[in-house]
Scaffold this motif. Structure first.
Motif, mmCIF file in Angstrom:
data_model
loop_
_atom_site.group_PDB
_atom_site.id
_atom_site.type_symbol
_atom_site.label_atom_id
_atom_site.label_comp_id
_atom_site.label_asym_id
_atom_site.label_seq_id
_atom_site.Cartn_x
_atom_site.Cartn_y
_atom_site.Cartn_z
ATOM 1 N N ARG A 15 7.265 95.701 -48.811
ATOM 2 C CA ARG A 15 6.727 95.723 -47.442
ATOM 3 C C ARG A 15 7.690 95.052 -46.475
ATOM 4 N N ILE A 16 8.279 93.938 -46.905
ATOM 5 C CA ILE A 16 9.215 93.215 -46.040
ATOM 6 C C ILE A 16 10.439 94.080 -45.741
ATOM 7 N N ILE A 17 11.006 94.684 -46.768
ATOM 8 C CA ILE A 17 12.212 95.504 -46.575
ATOM 9 C C ILE A 17 11.898 96.712 -45.708
ATOM 10 N N ASP A 18 10.788 97.387 -45.982
ATOM 11 C CA ASP A 18 10.432 98.573 -45.200
ATOM 12 C C ASP A 18 10.192 98.214 -43.734
ATOM 13 N N ALA A 19 9.477 97.123 -43.489
ATOM 14 C CA ALA A 19 9.187 96.727 -42.116
ATOM 15 C C ALA A 19 10.461 96.340 -41.378
ATOM 16 N N ASP A 45 13.562 97.368 -42.068
ATOM 17 C CA ASP A 45 14.375 98.574 -41.842
ATOM 18 C C ASP A 45 13.824 99.392 -40.668
ATOM 19 N N LEU A 46 12.501 99.512 -40.591
ATOM 20 C CA LEU A 46 11.897 100.254 -39.491
ATOM 21 C C LEU A 46 12.187 99.576 -38.156
ATOM 22 N N ALA A 47 12.040 98.264 -38.120
ATOM 23 C CA ALA A 47 12.301 97.535 -36.875
ATOM 24 C C ALA A 47 13.764 97.676 -36.457
ATOM 25 N N THR A 48 14.670 97.663 -37.436
ATOM 26 C CA THR A 48 16.091 97.818 -37.126
ATOM 27 C C THR A 48 16.365 99.189 -36.515
ATOM 28 N N ARG A 49 15.775 100.229 -37.110
ATOM 29 C CA ARG A 49 15.973 101.581 -36.574
ATOM 30 C C ARG A 49 15.399 101.732 -35.169
ATOM 31 N N GLU A 50 14.321 101.022 -34.886
ATOM 32 C CA GLU A 50 13.675 101.119 -33.577
ATOM 33 C C GLU A 50 14.250 100.139 -32.556
ATOM 34 N N GLY A 51 15.206 99.329 -33.002
ATOM 35 C CA GLY A 51 15.840 98.388 -32.084
ATOM 36 C C GLY A 51 14.994 97.175 -31.752
ATOM 37 N N ARG A 52 14.010 96.876 -32.574
ATOM 38 C CA ARG A 52 13.151 95.715 -32.339
ATOM 39 C C ARG A 52 13.754 94.476 -32.988
ATOM 40 N N GLY A 53 13.693 93.362 -32.272
ATOM 41 C CA GLY A 53 14.259 92.128 -32.792
ATOM 42 C C GLY A 53 13.251 91.252 -33.498
ATOM 43 N N VAL A 54 11.971 91.577 -33.370
ATOM 44 C CA VAL A 54 10.922 90.763 -33.990
ATOM 45 C C VAL A 54 10.185 91.621 -35.010
ATOM 46 N N VAL A 55 10.034 91.085 -36.227
ATOM 47 C CA VAL A 55 9.351 91.794 -37.301
ATOM 48 C C VAL A 55 8.291 90.876 -37.883
ATOM 49 N N THR A 56 7.089 91.395 -38.061
ATOM 50 C CA THR A 56 6.036 90.639 -38.731
ATOM 51 C C THR A 56 5.465 91.471 -39.869
ATOM 52 N N VAL A 57 5.130 90.790 -40.963
ATOM 53 C CA VAL A 57 4.487 91.408 -42.117
ATOM 54 C C VAL A 57 3.323 90.515 -42.519
ATOM 55 N N ASP A 58 2.117 91.077 -42.473
ATOM 56 C CA ASP A 58 0.912 90.304 -42.811
ATOM 57 C C ASP A 58 0.836 89.013 -41.999
ATOM 58 N N GLY A 59 1.235 89.103 -40.724
ATOM 59 C CA GLY A 59 1.167 87.953 -39.838
ATOM 60 C C GLY A 59 2.315 86.977 -39.948
ATOM 61 N N ARG A 60 3.287 87.258 -40.813
ATOM 62 C CA ARG A 60 4.425 86.353 -41.008
ATOM 63 C C ARG A 60 5.649 86.888 -40.277
ATOM 64 N N MET A 61 6.341 85.986 -39.599
ATOM 65 C CA MET A 61 7.599 86.354 -38.964
ATOM 66 C C MET A 61 8.664 86.559 -40.038
ATOM 67 N N ILE A 62 9.367 87.699 -39.976
ATOM 68 C CA ILE A 62 10.364 88.048 -40.991
ATOM 69 C C ILE A 62 11.757 87.983 -40.388
ATOM 70 N N GLU A 63 12.657 87.279 -41.087
ATOM 71 C CA GLU A 63 14.050 87.167 -40.676
ATOM 72 C C GLU A 63 14.948 87.692 -41.791
ATOM 73 N N ASN A 64 16.246 87.681 -41.523
ATOM 74 C CA ASN A 64 17.201 88.181 -42.523
ATOM 75 C C ASN A 64 17.070 87.462 -43.860
ATOM 76 N N LEU A 65 16.814 86.162 -43.828
ATOM 77 C CA LEU A 65 16.737 85.403 -45.074
ATOM 78 C C LEU A 65 15.584 85.891 -45.946
#
Length: 291
Positions: free
Chosen positions: A246-250, A252-272
Motif C-alpha cells: 500500500r505504501i509503495i503503490d500510494a 508511486d501514484l502520488a509521484t505520477r500525479e505530482g503530489r508532494g504529500v502522501v498518506t496511507v491509513d492516516g500516516r504521512m509517508i516519506e521516502n524513508l
C-alpha cells in the motif's frame, strides 16, 4: 565483497562438527543457514577429525539453498591456522570467526584465507563477544569487504560483563545496540545470539521478537526445534507485506500525479518509509523463492 543478492538469514543453526549424524540431519532442516562448528561443540582430541568431516560437508554441495558456513577455532588457539586452511580449501559460503574484537583480527583472517586460496565467494562472519568488540563494532564491521555478517556472542558477552541471564536481556542491551549501530553503519548483516533453554519455546519466541524489533536480521540457534518459530518471527508477516505494498503503490501514484504529500491509513509517508517497504517486500520475495 558484499552480498550480491538478498539472502534470508532468519535462522542460523549451529551444528556440531564432530557429529556426522547431525551434519546429515542438517540437510533436511528448514534453517536459512548452518554453522558447522569446530569450536565449542568439539572436544580438543576430536578437532582434527571434525575438521576433515566439516570441510567435506561444506564442499559437498548437498545442503540445497541453505547457506553453509564453518566456525573455526579462535585466533590464538592451536587449531586456528589449520582450520582456516581447511576452510579455505573447502570453499564454504563463509568462515565464522569467534572472538573478533578488532579490525586487525579481521584483516589477519582475510590475509590467511586469501593465502590459502579461499574463493572470492567465501565471506567472513565475525563473532563479536567481548566489551572491546562492542566498543569497536564499527571498526570491525568496516574492516573488510569480505566481512559480510556480524554474529552476536551473547553468552560470552554476559560472562565478560559478569551479567545474569534474565528475561528481556537488560544487562546486554547496550552491547546489542552498539553492535547493531556498527553493523548498520557499515551496511552489514547482523545476527542475534543464542537462547540457551531449548525447552522454553515461549521465552525463545519472545527473545526472537525482541531481536527483530531491535533490527537484527536473524538469530543463531542451538537446536532444530528453534528453527520454525525463528523463521516465522523474522519473516515479514502478511499484514506487513500488505502494508508495504500500500505504501509503495500510494507513493508511486502520488509521484505520477505530482503530489508532494502522501498518506496511507492516516500516516504521512516519506521516502524513508518507501525504502523500508521495498526492503520488506524484497525479503518476503526472497523467502518465498525458496519454496
Amino acid at each position: 565483497m558484499t552480498d550480491a543478492i538478498l539472502r534470508p538469514r532468519r535462522s542460523v543453526l549451529y551444528m556440531p562438527g564432530a557429529n556426522e549424524r547431525a551434519l546429515e540431519k542438517a540437510k533436511s532442516l528448514p534453517a536459512d543457514a548452518l554453522i558447522l562448528d569446530l569450536e565449542d561443540a568439539v572436544a580438543p582430541d576430536a578437532k582434527a577429525d571434525a575438521r576433515k568431516r566439516v570441510a567435506a560437508a561444506a564442499a559437498s554441495g548437498e545442503y540445497g539453498h541453505r547457506e553453509v558456513t564453518i566456525r573455526v577455532n579462535g585466533p590464538g588457539t592451536a587449531w586456528h591456522a589449520d582450520d582456516l586452511r581447511a576452510a579455505a580449501e573447502a570453499g564454504p559460503d563463509a568462515v565464522v570467526v569467534p572472538k573478533v574484537d578488532s579490525a586487525a583480527t579481521v584483516r589477519e583472517v582475510e590475509r590467511a584465507l586469501e593465502a590459502a586460496g579461499a574463493p572470492d565467494r567465501t565471506a567472513i562472519w565475525a563473532m563479536v563477544e567481548t566489551p572491546r568488540a562492542m566498543l569497536d563494532a564499527r571498526a570491525v564491521a568496516g574492516a573488510s569487504e569480505r566481512l559480510t555478517v556480524l554474529v552476536m556472542g551473547t553468552n560470552d558477552l554476559a560472562k565478560e560483563l559478569h551479567a545474569e541471564h534474565v528475561p528481556g536481556r537488560a544487562p546486554l542491551l547496550t552491547g546489542l545496540s552498539l553492535a547493531l549501530l556498527g553493523a548498520r553503519e557499515a551496511g552489514k548483516t547482523i545476527l542475534d545470539g543464542v537462547y540457551n533453554d531449548v525447552r522454553d519455546l515461549a521465552g525463545f519466541e519472545a527473545e526472537c521478537l525482541q531481536g527483530r524489533q531491535f533490527g537484527f536480521d536473524g538469530k543463531t540457534l542451538i537446536h532444530p526445534s528453534q528453527v520454525e518459530p525463528c523463521n516465522r518471527v523474522f519473516a515479514p508477516s502478511e499484514a506487513q507485506v500488505a502494508d508495504a505494498r500500500r505504501i509503495i503503490d500510494a507513493f508511486d501514484l502520488a509521484t505520477r500525479e505530482g503530489r508532494g504529500v502522501v498518506t496511507v491509513d492516516g500516516r504521512m509517508i516519506e521516502n524513508l518509509h518507501v525504502e523500508d517497504a521495498r526492503r520488506i517486500l524484497a525479503l518476503a520475495e526472497a523467502i518465498a523463492a525458496r519454496g
